[in-house]
Design a protein around this motif. Structure first.
Motif: not given
Length: 292
Positions: A163-173, A184-196, A213-218
């Motif tokens: 899926m496609q999404y946008e995330l703007d203006g946050f602190t992740i902790t 993935g502790a802060g952000m886990k981005i799963n298979f084939n996501a479209r991230s901005v 901080a970020i783990h992204t898979n494909s």
């Protein structure tokens, strides 16, 4: 042993249930800490981000979520559909599982996203996994250590696949991912996501796996104007770990004092990574940026 929850959990969720939440005519849903409304305006805002995201994940009428300053804790396990609220559960995570945009760093009066004062810390919108608000972080010249994090959420924010999404203006902790769970502790981005991802601060997350901080898979990732700092991985990629042909364009982003065995700032395995006007300042490990 029965675990007693801190008193602030009593006010964690508003009286408005997620099923009563509705956006305004433009598809914007408003969130302001402590409010008890249905989300249709700043003066009638939803009180908890977890409730707002649960509603947005299940409703195509919600196109954007605007979140005012404050500290928000995840209230549902993943996936959040048909899940009851479970305050303080370490499996809780904020989740985005449908294509929409989520904006933070509002004072709570703005009518457009461009009115936000992104450089003013007074309006920080924090997604925190630290349920007890008691993390102790000790920073030395060659490492960073964490104490009182045993109750922290495993992953602060989880993104669904394809899926496609946008995330703007946050602190992740405050994420604390153990070795027996997917990384993935802060952000886990799963298979084939479209991230901005833009205007994010991802700090003080700890993981026994890759990508604190970020783990992204494909998938594909566009990132700009972000600050990734003081995250610790017991394996590779303290700042970011990209795997399985992830395509990432990272712009105007700072990686500072992240720790990992290899690729302290950024580790890419079978990925295509572009760094444009970025700063990587790390002191430990054989490499700051590792691509294989």
């Amino acid at each position: 042993m029965k675990k007693l929850l801190p008193l602030f959990f009593l006010g964690l969720f508003s009286k408005t249930t997620w099923s009563q939440i509705i956006p305004n005519a433009a598809g914007v849903l408003f969130v302001k800490k402590g409010s008890t409304g249905n989300g249709s305006s700043w003066t009638n805002a939803v009180g908890e981000l977890s409730d707002a995201l649960k509603a947005a994940n299940g409703s195509a009428t919600i196109q954007q979520v605007w979140v005012a300053a404050g500290v928000y804790l995840p209230g549902y396990k993943y996936p959040d559909n048909n899940q009851p609220a479970t305050p303080g559960d370490r499996e809780n995570t904020f989740s985005i599982s449908r294509s929409y945009k989520v904006y933070g760093h509002f004072a709570g009066t703005e009518q457009t996203t461009t009115e936000r004062q992104l450089n003013n810390p007074a309006f920080s919108t924090v997604l925190s996994g630290d349920f007890n608000n008691n993390d102790r972080i000790t920073s030395a010249s060659t490492d960073i250590s964490f104490a009182q994090v045993d109750e922290n959420a495993y992953t602060v924010l989880t993104i669904s696949a394809s899926m496609q999404y946008e995330l703007d203006g946050f602190t992740i902790t405050g994420g604390n991912c153990p070795a027996n769970l997917p990384p993935g502790a802060g952000m886990k981005i799963n298979f084939n996501a479209r991230s901005v991802l833009s205007n994010l601060r991802i700090t003080t997350n700890i993981s026994a796996r890759e990508g604190a901080a970020i783990h992204t898979n494909s998938g594909r990732l566009i990132m700009f104007n972000c600050f990734i700092a003081n995250n610790h991985s017991a394996q590779n990629g303290g700042g970011m770990y990209c795997i399985n042909f992830t395509e990432a364009s990272i712009n105007n982003t700072v990686f500072a004092r992240n720790f990992g065995v290899e690729g302290a700032a950024l580790y890419s395995k079978n990925g295509n990574i572009s760094l444009i006007n970025c700063t990587l300042v790390e002191k430990n490990g054989p490499s700051v940026f590792n691509a294989i």
